[in-house]
Design an enzyme around this catalytic site. Sequence first.
Site, PDB file in Angstrom:
ATOM      1  N   PRO A   1       0.826  -1.219   0.000  1.00  0.00           N
ATOM      2  CA  PRO A   1       0.000   0.000   0.000  1.00  0.00           C
ATOM      3  C   PRO A   1       0.853   1.257   0.000  1.00  0.00           C
ATOM      4  O   PRO A   1       1.881   1.339   0.673  1.00  0.00           O
ATOM      5  CB  PRO A   1      -0.810  -0.128   1.295  1.00  0.00           C
ATOM      6  N   CYS A   2       0.408   2.244  -0.764  1.00  0.00           N
ATOM      7  CA  CYS A   2       1.256   3.421  -1.007  1.00  0.00           C
ATOM      8  C   CYS A   2       1.447   4.311   0.208  1.00  0.00           C
ATOM      9  O   CYS A   2       2.335   5.161   0.208  1.00  0.00           O
ATOM     10  CB  CYS A   2       0.687   4.241  -2.159  1.00  0.00           C
ATOM     11  N   GLN A   3       0.632   4.141   1.269  1.00  0.00           N
ATOM     12  CA  GLN A   3       0.837   4.996   2.440  1.00  0.00           C
ATOM     13  C   GLN A   3       2.182   4.737   3.116  1.00  0.00           C
ATOM     14  O   GLN A   3       2.642   5.550   3.910  1.00  0.00           O
ATOM     15  CB  GLN A   3      -0.288   4.822   3.464  1.00  0.00           C
TER      16      GLN A   3
END
Length: 382
Positions: A82-84
């Site tokens: 996930p890009c977070q």
Amino acid sequence: MYNVLDLFCGTGGFSYGFESAALGFKTCLGVDVLPVAGKTFQANHPDALMLTGDIRRLRRIEVSEKLKLKKGQIDVILGGPPCQGFSSIRPFRSSIEDDPRNSLFEEYASFVNYFRPTVFVLENVVGLATHRSGNTVESMEACFRSLGYETEWRILNAAHYGVPQKRERLIMIGAQKGIKIRFPNPTHSSCGATIGHKDRSRLHSPMQPNLFNAKAAALEKAVSVLEAISDLPAIAAGESAVGYRDVQNGYQLSRRGRSAQVSLHSATAHTPKMLEIIRHSGKNISSIPSHLISSGFSSCYSRLDGDEPAVTITVNFVHPASNRCIHPIQDRALTPREGARLQSFDDTFFFSGNRTQVVKQIGNAVPPLLGRAIAESVATML
């Protein structure tokens, strides 16, 4: 037989695509934080080990023991961290295997470092290419180089691989030194606006100069929305149906498989006001009379073009107020089954959970046909 690990697996669409290539890929493990996604993965990968929970709490040695597979016995690792987690990428600390401060990307890299696959494939949003002016993706490549892997990344459009959707994703492929990295050649051509990237060499496209132009004219035309879903019964908002119409093309026949009835073909029960908005809908929000809406992005309250691949399917594709998801002909949003068709899922693929959960799983998934195309390239590398 090639052993595959699927990290941040969601529904398992990526590894399902690898297995459907029928090239000897066997999914051994799925890891995801969402229990409902884990149930979906397990239902479609009955022989794989599914581990549900925060990947930062998994010890690689315990995973290895449960799999009964050691370092060097895993051929491929898949996943889309996930890009977070990108904002916290730091130099890889291989000496600290289980550190709860690790970003999710670092966890992916740690699995690669521990199991030493021959090839890994990392999938993510196109925005990763420009995150922190490109420094993030460069840091990721530097991390893998420090682990002894060569990497290349390209932006792939799912429509170029038989998916009826212009879904662009950044695909990074890594391989042990000495192995030539290969990306799948497009099988379909598609026109129209896409996100793209300023460095055109990063676009793995039939229109890329000196790459596929000589063959582009011979490619099949991209699968359109109506070609993908026109065998599903016509229904109104709030209705559902289970009987197929006559099959009209090879894409529909392939997606049906042995399915005898349509599942998940239930339409959102729109309010009277939303139905009025939908009746006015066109390619963008400007088609809607101003007195019916107060705000929204240009793609909101918009109808899909039946003769073209869909725009990117989101996790809200049953709600027209959020994105472009109105049926090309019928006055309603897409059904979960239509969304699954546009993501290239087979009708026999089982989704666990309630309707809202199923829609989110479909919208978040890697299209299986994109996974299958990548699998064919990975097989040549192996």
